[in-house]
Write an enzyme that holds these catalytic residues in place. Structure first.
Site, PDB file in Angstrom:
ATOM      1  N   ARG A   1     -10.763  16.318   7.362  1.00 41.42           N
ATOM      2  CA  ARG A   1     -11.580  16.677   6.191  1.00 41.42           C
ATOM      3  C   ARG A   1     -12.975  17.115   6.620  1.00 41.42           C
ATOM      4  NH1 ARG A   1     -10.474  11.174   3.098  1.00 41.42           N
ATOM      5  NH2 ARG A   1      -8.618  10.890   4.380  1.00 41.42           N
TER       6      ARG A   1
ATOM      7  N   ARG B   1      -2.660  -2.107  -3.361  1.00 37.66           N
ATOM      8  CA  ARG B   1      -3.827  -1.268  -3.159  1.00 37.66           C
ATOM      9  C   ARG B   1      -3.753  -0.118  -4.164  1.00 37.66           C
ATOM     10  NH1 ARG B   1      -5.022   3.276   1.309  1.00 37.66           N
ATOM     11  NH2 ARG B   1      -7.175   3.656   0.701  1.00 37.66           N
TER      12      ARG B   1
ATOM     13  N   HIS C   1     -12.758   3.363   0.276  1.00 37.12           N
ATOM     14  CA  HIS C   1     -12.740   2.367   1.371  1.00 37.12           C
ATOM     15  C   HIS C   1     -13.490   1.091   0.973  1.00 37.12           C
ATOM     16  CE1 HIS C   1     -12.441   5.781   4.632  1.00 37.12           C
ATOM     17  NE2 HIS C   1     -11.232   5.300   4.356  1.00 37.12           N
TER      18      HIS C   1
ATOM     19  N   ASN D   1       0.867  -1.176   0.000  1.00 37.12           N
ATOM     20  CA  ASN D   1       0.000   0.000   0.000  1.00 37.12           C
ATOM     21  C   ASN D   1       0.910   1.234   0.000  1.00 37.12           C
ATOM     22  OD1 ASN D   1      -1.773   2.041   0.535  1.00 37.12           O
ATOM     23  ND2 ASN D   1      -2.676   1.111   2.362  1.00 37.12           N
TER      24      ASN D   1
ATOM     25  N   GLU E   1      -8.036  -4.816   5.427  1.00 38.63           N
ATOM     26  CA  GLU E   1      -7.966  -4.559   3.988  1.00 38.63           C
ATOM     27  C   GLU E   1      -6.850  -5.380   3.344  1.00 38.63           C
ATOM     28  OE1 GLU E   1      -8.073  -0.536   5.441  1.00 38.63           O
ATOM     29  OE2 GLU E   1      -9.097   0.094   3.614  1.00 38.63           O
TER      30      GLU E   1
END
Ligand code: ADP
Length: 396
Positions: free
Chosen positions: A241, A91, A180, A7, A384
């Site tokens: 965010r 990823r 996600h 990743n 993940e």
């Protein structure tokens, strides 16, 4: 069969080597400050002391070279040679509309990932660098791309088309993509497995609450809506965010207050959310601590965060015509009993009740609803990397 999961971020790289016969993670590692002074590789193997390597790593290729060396190192490693790595799963954040599933990487796929750079200018370039570096160092090892956007490609048009001139979608691909996806897919499948039910018979709401936060409405195993949008800036409030706000704020700041576009973009992505409201930190634990001491802005940040997530859960229950299971995952979702309680408070009319004692459990698969609860509520640690490794093996 051992699968390496990579990743790649802009200056960091996370990796795991997973034995797919047992699905056991043999190694977890992180390289930080790639291309910046002070590069550092940290590798964890269960039962051993953490291995730390501090060496200059001027780019991702150098970093991956050190990762491979650490994996085969006589003392610190877990394999004898690189030949034991049968595949690499990468990823990739954005697969655009082209990829609704993971895919074996060839030149054409690599080009498609490059074509998606305008949609994810911060994320896809480091993902591509990671793929290219691995291809150079392991030319004969198959590589698979697993996209964050893929799981949400099942959304119907009414969920993903933005209420803007339709030409903007046709010409520039402006639409909701969602992110996600690997995590939402993993935890929804896991909860169905735990409940011993066919996912095709379930309406599930998954709440991935970490530094980035998104929720997904999953009906019959398919994502029918999700809170992030064209970019991971949309949806509920997050660590730094803003999530959804009135877009006119942007124009107001630029036209009336003299901010530059770059400054506004920075505010929305890096200075808003929990950090922006609390003025303390983007880290949820820090803000919880301050709220406990009575800091009003910290309390307000938590209140707004929980309010936004609660609103999204209620909305998805409505859009799906009910819900059977609600799942909390990622750093905040797996660990914060306060968050789970507050995001659900007032929604009991949907048909669940929470066992407050079970809700104190952290970081493991745990039902937190009462035994007789009609709707089941779970915390499920996300994984993940395992999902990426599974997809990688499935494609071989
Ligand atoms: P990322 O999106 O970077 O993968 P994570 O899923 O690791 O992020 O989530 C990080 C967030 O989880 C941080 O805000 C952190 O404070 C929060 N977190 C981690 N542990 C706890 C805890 N025990 N209680 C509350 N929040 C926690």
């Amino acid at each position: 069969m051992k699968t390496l999961v990579i990743n790649c971020g802009s200056s960091s790289l996370k990796y795991q080597l997973i034995d797919m016969n047992t699905e056991e993670s043999l190694v977890q590692g992180l390289v930080e400050r790639i291309g910046i002074e002070g590069s550092k590789l940290t590798q964890k193997v269960e039962g051993r002391e953490k291995y730390v390597l501090e060496k200059e790593m001027s780019n991702h290729k150098v970093a991956i070279k050190y990762v491979l060396e650490a994996l085969i190192d006589k003392e610190q490693g877990v394999i004898n040679s690189m030949d034991e790595i049968s595949a690499v799963g990468h990823r990739v954040v954005h697969g655009g509309e082209k990829y609704s599933q993971s895919v074996l990487i060839d030149e054409e796929v690599l080009q498609s990932i490059k074509d998606c750079i305008p949609l994810a200018p911060l994320h896809n370039p480091p993902n591509i660098i990671g793929i290219e570096a691995c291809k150079e160092l392991m030319p004969n090892t198959p590589m698979v791309a697993v996209f964050d956007t893929a799981f949400h490609q099942t959304m119907p048009k009414k969920a993903y088309i933005c209420p803007l001139p339709y030409e903007l979608y046709e010409e520039y691909g402006i639409r909701k993509y969602g992110f996600h996806g690997t995590s939402h897919k993993y935890v929804s499948n896991k909860v169905a497995e735990v409940l011993n039910k066919d996912i095709k018979d379930l309406k599930i709401i998954t709440c991935h609450l970490g530094n980035g936060c998104s929720l997904a409405a999953i009906k019959n195993g398919k994502s029918i809506d999700t809170s992030m949008g064209f970019t991971p800036l949309a949806g509920v409030m997050m660590g730094t965010r803003s999530g959804n706000i009135d877009p006119s704020v942007i124009n107001f700041l630029i036209e009336e207050q003299g901010y530059t576009i770059k400054e506004v973009d920075n505010i929305l992505n890096k200075e808003s959310g929990i950090l922006g409201i609390s003025g303390i930190s983007s880290d949820f634990r820090d803000v919880c601590q301050e709220a406990e001491k009575g800091n009003e802005r910290a309390k307000l940040a938590l209140d707004i965060f929980h309010y936004k997530v609660k609103g999204q859960i209620a909305s998805y229950a409505g859009l799906m015509g009910g819900v059977d299971v609600i799942v909390f995952t990622a750093g905040i979702g797996e660990n914060s009993s306060l968050t789970r309680t507050e995001c659900l408070k007032g929604l009991e009319f949907l048909g669940f009740s929470i066992d407050e004692e079970k809700n104190t459990v952290r970081g493991e698969i745990q039902e937190i609803s009462t035994e007789d609860s009609k709707i089941k509520v779970y915390e499920i640690p996300t994984n993940e990397e395992l999902m990426i490794a599974r997809d990688t093996v499935a494609l071989l």
